[in-house]
Write a protein that holds these residues in place. Sequence first.
Motif: not given
Length: 136
Positions: A89-102
């Motif tokens: 979940s932390l990795i997913f959230g970091l990627g989401w926040g950094a890229a602005g995409m999920c």
Amino acid sequence: MKPALTALFCGTLFGLGLAVSGMVDPAKVQGFLDIAGHWDPSLAGVMAGAIPVAALFYRLAARRDRSLSGTALPAPPSPRIDRRLIIGSLIFGLGWGAAGMCPGPALAAWLVDGRALFFVAAMAAGMAVQRRFFAG
């Protein structure tokens, strides 16, 4: 309706919903995540509309052992919260926040936004690494 057509219909409906709501725009998502700056609450509105609909159909599906197309429904995921779930979940959230995409908006936008194509490629690589080294 055949399972592939059902999946195509549902995926198209989902993608259209993301496009109409503006959630395929990374700036919109990053605006929602920027709670200390110029916060854009519109993503919360999209979620507020989507969660009750999803919850209703999830409850309906939980009462069945087969989908409407006749295929077997998978067992529900484990409700257990463990270290792997938290780290993922932390990795997913970091990627989401950094890229602005999920994943959903990126898949809906990859044909019209080159950044989304790179995100989808990186997401696919991450999924391959997970399957290869961490699948339980």
